[in-house]
Design an enzyme around this catalytic site. Structure first.
Site, PDB file in Angstrom:
ATOM      1  CB  CYS A 123      -0.814  -0.014   1.247  1.00 14.59           C
ATOM      2  SG  CYS A 123      -1.861  -1.551   1.321  1.00 14.59           S
ATOM      3  CG  HIS A 256      -2.902   3.325   2.398  1.00 15.33           C
ATOM      4  ND1 HIS A 256      -3.278   2.808   0.954  1.00 15.33           N
ATOM      5  CD2 HIS A 256      -3.219   2.356   3.078  1.00 15.33           C
ATOM      6  CE1 HIS A 256      -3.969   1.831   1.061  1.00 15.33           C
ATOM      7  NE2 HIS A 256      -3.734   1.284   2.421  1.00 15.33           N
ATOM      8  CG  ASN A 286      -6.668  -0.740   1.573  1.00 11.51           C
ATOM      9  OD1 ASN A 286      -5.939  -0.454   0.514  1.00 11.51           O
ATOM     10  ND2 ASN A 286      -6.260  -0.843   2.758  1.00 11.51           N
TER      11      ASN A 286
HETATM   12  O1  UT7 Z   1      -3.632  -1.470   3.413  1.00  8.92           O
HETATM   13  C1  UT7 Z   1      -2.943  -1.486   4.697  1.00  8.92           C
HETATM   14  C2  UT7 Z   1      -3.340  -0.837   5.721  1.00  8.92           C
HETATM   15  N1  UT7 Z   1      -4.620  -1.580   6.395  1.00  8.92           N
HETATM   16  C3  UT7 Z   1      -5.048  -0.938   7.492  1.00  8.92           C
HETATM   17  O2  UT7 Z   1      -4.487   0.318   7.801  1.00  8.92           O
HETATM   18  C4  UT7 Z   1      -6.051  -1.788   8.298  1.00  8.92           C
HETATM   19  C5  UT7 Z   1      -5.872  -1.258   9.701  1.00  8.92           C
HETATM   20  N2  UT7 Z   1      -6.826  -1.857  10.481  1.00  8.92           N
HETATM   21  C6  UT7 Z   1      -8.104  -1.712  10.402  1.00  8.92           C
HETATM   22  O3  UT7 Z   1      -8.812  -0.874   9.638  1.00  8.92           O
HETATM   23  C7  UT7 Z   1      -9.108  -2.157  11.736  1.00  8.92           C
HETATM   24  O4  UT7 Z   1      -8.619  -2.808  12.380  1.00  8.92           O
HETATM   25  C8  UT7 Z   1     -10.066  -3.221  10.926  1.00  8.92           C
HETATM   26  C9  UT7 Z   1     -11.300  -2.346  10.315  1.00  8.92           C
HETATM   27  C10 UT7 Z   1      -9.316  -4.162  10.154  1.00  8.92           C
HETATM   28  C11 UT7 Z   1     -10.853  -4.051  12.261  1.00  8.92           C
HETATM   29  O5  UT7 Z   1     -11.787  -2.774  13.078  1.00  8.92           O
HETATM   30  P1  UT7 Z   1     -11.315  -3.090  14.641  1.00  8.92           P
HETATM   31  O6  UT7 Z   1     -12.082  -2.054  15.060  1.00  8.92           O
HETATM   32  O7  UT7 Z   1      -9.775  -3.154  15.031  1.00  8.92           O
HETATM   33  O8  UT7 Z   1     -12.165  -4.563  14.793  1.00  8.92           O
HETATM   34  P2  UT7 Z   1     -11.546  -5.970  15.531  1.00  8.92           P
HETATM   35  O9  UT7 Z   1     -10.619  -6.684  14.591  1.00  8.92           O
HETATM   36  O10 UT7 Z   1     -11.024  -5.360  16.885  1.00  8.92           O
HETATM   37  O11 UT7 Z   1     -12.914  -6.591  15.507  1.00  8.92           O
HETATM   38  C12 UT7 Z   1     -14.198  -6.400  16.527  1.00  8.92           C
HETATM   39  C13 UT7 Z   1     -15.004  -7.187  16.043  1.00  8.92           C
HETATM   40  C14 UT7 Z   1     -14.880  -8.788  16.359  1.00  8.92           C
HETATM   41  O12 UT7 Z   1     -15.744  -9.489  17.179  1.00  8.92           O
HETATM   42  P3  UT7 Z   1     -15.392  -9.580  18.716  1.00  8.92           P
HETATM   43  O13 UT7 Z   1     -14.313 -10.582  18.723  1.00  8.92           O
HETATM   44  O14 UT7 Z   1     -15.501  -8.366  19.257  1.00  8.92           O
HETATM   45  O15 UT7 Z   1     -16.750 -10.681  19.059  1.00  8.92           O
HETATM   46  C15 UT7 Z   1     -14.615  -9.215  15.054  1.00  8.92           C
HETATM   47  O16 UT7 Z   1     -14.848 -10.763  14.941  1.00  8.92           O
HETATM   48  O17 UT7 Z   1     -15.740  -7.101  14.970  1.00  8.92           O
HETATM   49  C16 UT7 Z   1     -15.645  -8.578  14.443  1.00  8.92           C
HETATM   50  N3  UT7 Z   1     -15.623  -8.605  12.937  1.00  8.92           N
HETATM   51  C17 UT7 Z   1     -16.656  -8.168  12.016  1.00  8.92           C
HETATM   52  N4  UT7 Z   1     -17.914  -8.109  12.576  1.00  8.92           N
HETATM   53  C18 UT7 Z   1     -18.669  -8.083  11.097  1.00  8.92           C
HETATM   54  C19 UT7 Z   1     -14.459  -8.429  12.180  1.00  8.92           C
HETATM   55  N5  UT7 Z   1     -14.824  -8.260  10.841  1.00  8.92           N
HETATM   56  C20 UT7 Z   1     -16.098  -8.022  10.895  1.00  8.92           C
HETATM   57  C21 UT7 Z   1     -16.990  -7.834   9.628  1.00  8.92           C
HETATM   58  N6  UT7 Z   1     -18.233  -7.833  10.107  1.00  8.92           N
HETATM   59  N7  UT7 Z   1     -16.451  -7.719   8.489  1.00  8.92           N
END
Ligand code: UT7
Length: 329
Positions: A123, A256, A286
């Site tokens: 990226c 980005h 993204n």
């Molecule tokens: O291009 C390279 C750069 N990439 C990035 O910069 C990505 C950076 N990271 C992010 O944008 C975020 O960390 C994410 C969007 C990937 C995730 O957001 P988050 O607030 O960190 O969520 P999380 O991973 O802590 O997940 C929270 C909850 C989890 O459930 P529990 O364990 O709390 O029950 C996940 O299982 O959300 C759940 N979850 C979803 N729920 C519905 C994860 N993906 C999904 C989904 N739909 N698509």
């Protein structure tokens, strides 16, 4: 004219291209539900800011998207392909192991003789490629470069992993960078920390006639999030200091496009108004190496980015890599 008559490089035109198929969060949630995978428009919008993405039809190749974006950038610059002497494509989804996607784009455009190669910085790829092209021009090794970020990221997504498959899209963006006598690119800085490879990778390959390792993108989202906010702030301050300008002097930040919450944190840390941050991820998701040139081109064409303004382009992603390029457009 001697080779070093021009000692600077400036953006002479930009262009972008998106596959025509738009997939909204609701479309994607409905499709994933048929396979028992639960997600929703509400979760995706609240956690990321993404509302839709463009996805290429199966079989569409990165070079095709890159070529269309390149044609539009050349057109915008009022230039012909045979004036190019350098073509760099940033991509993590090249058409082939070899030749490079840049060589395929060169052939599509009908250019002969330009140096052509790919840059792999995920990226951060576009800012890596732009900084590289600028160095070639400033050193007198090139006069007119085509710099492209292009991806068919849908190819390397695990569509059974809701924590990654909802985040990405396909597309391409390009700029023409030309030698000139006043500075366009004011400063740039590229960095990497390979020890962080595991937080974002697609650790597979084709070997001995078969796929070895994992062919899909894997990400520790929270670790990437924290790194991104930290390094983007540090890198913005570094290039501004190098150029002798204040962060507050920047007219537009084009970071980005991964997550709107990263952009909010970045703006707050830099004490820059959110109104100065170009947001495209709501429409494109993204698109990895394509995200920065896509957002830049969109904001130029809709009249937000104006000639003479100071624009900070920033990439961050797998590797772990990050970088910034500060330009006067
Ligand atoms: O291009 C390279 C750069 N990439 C990035 O910069 C990505 C950076 N990271 C992010 O944008 C975020 O960390 C994410 C969007 C990937 C995730 O957001 P988050 O607030 O960190 O969520 P999380 O991973 O802590 O997940 C929270 C909850 C989890 O459930 P529990 O364990 O709390 O029950 C996940 O299982 O959300 C759940 N979850 C979803 N729920 C519905 C994860 N993906 C999904 C989904 N739909 N698509």
């Amino acid at each position: 004219m001697t080779q070093n008559a021009y000692s600077h490089a400036a953006i002479a035109g930009s262009g972008s291209f998106l596959p025509s198929r738009v997939v909204t969060n609701d479309d994607l949630a409905a499709e994933l539900a048929t396979r028992g995978i639960e997600t929703s428009d509400q979760w995706i919008v609240e956690r990321t800011g993404i509302r839709q993405r463009h996805l290429a039809e199966r079989g569409v190749r990165t070079s095709e998207l890159a070529t269309e974006a390149a044609r539009r950038a050349l057109d915008d610059a009022g230039m012909a392909a045979d004036e190019l002497d350098l073509i760099i494509v940033a991509t993590s989804t090249p058409d082939y192991v070899f030749p490079s996607t840049a060589c395929l784009v060169q052939a599509n455009l009908g250019n002969q003789g330009a140096a052509a190669f790919d840059v792999q910085a995920v990226c951060s790829g576009f800012v890596y490629a732009l900084s590289t092209a600028e160095a070639y021009i400033r050193a007198g090794r090139a006069r007119c470069a085509l710099v492209i970020g292009a991806e068919v990221f849908s190819r390397i997504l695990d569509w059974n992993d809701r924590s990654t498959c909802v985040l990405f899209g396909d597309g391409a963006g390009a700029v023409v960078l030309k030698a000139c006598d006043t500075p366009g690119v004011l400063a740039s800085a590229l960095h990497a920390d390979g020890s962080l490879m595991k937080i974002l990778c697609a650790a597979g390959n084709v070997a001995y006639g078969e796929v070895t390792g994992d062919p899909f993108l894997r990400m520790d989202g929270q670790a990437v999030f924290k790194q991104a906010v930290t390094v983007l702030e540090r890198s913005a301050r570094k290039v501004c200091a190098e150029a002798g300008v204040s962060v507050q002097d920047i007219d537009w930040l084009v970071p980005h496009q991964a997550n709107v919450r990263i952009l909010n944190f970045l703006a707050r840390k830099l004490d820059v108004s959110l109104d100065k941050v170009v947001l495209a991820l709501d429409k494109h998701a993204n698109t990895s190496a394509a995200s920065v040139p896509l957002a830049f081109d969109m904001a130029r064409r809709d009249g937000r980015i104006q000639a003479g303004q100071l624009v900070l382009l920033q990439g961050v992603g797998g590797g772990f890599t990050w970088g910034s390029v500060l330009v006067r457009v």
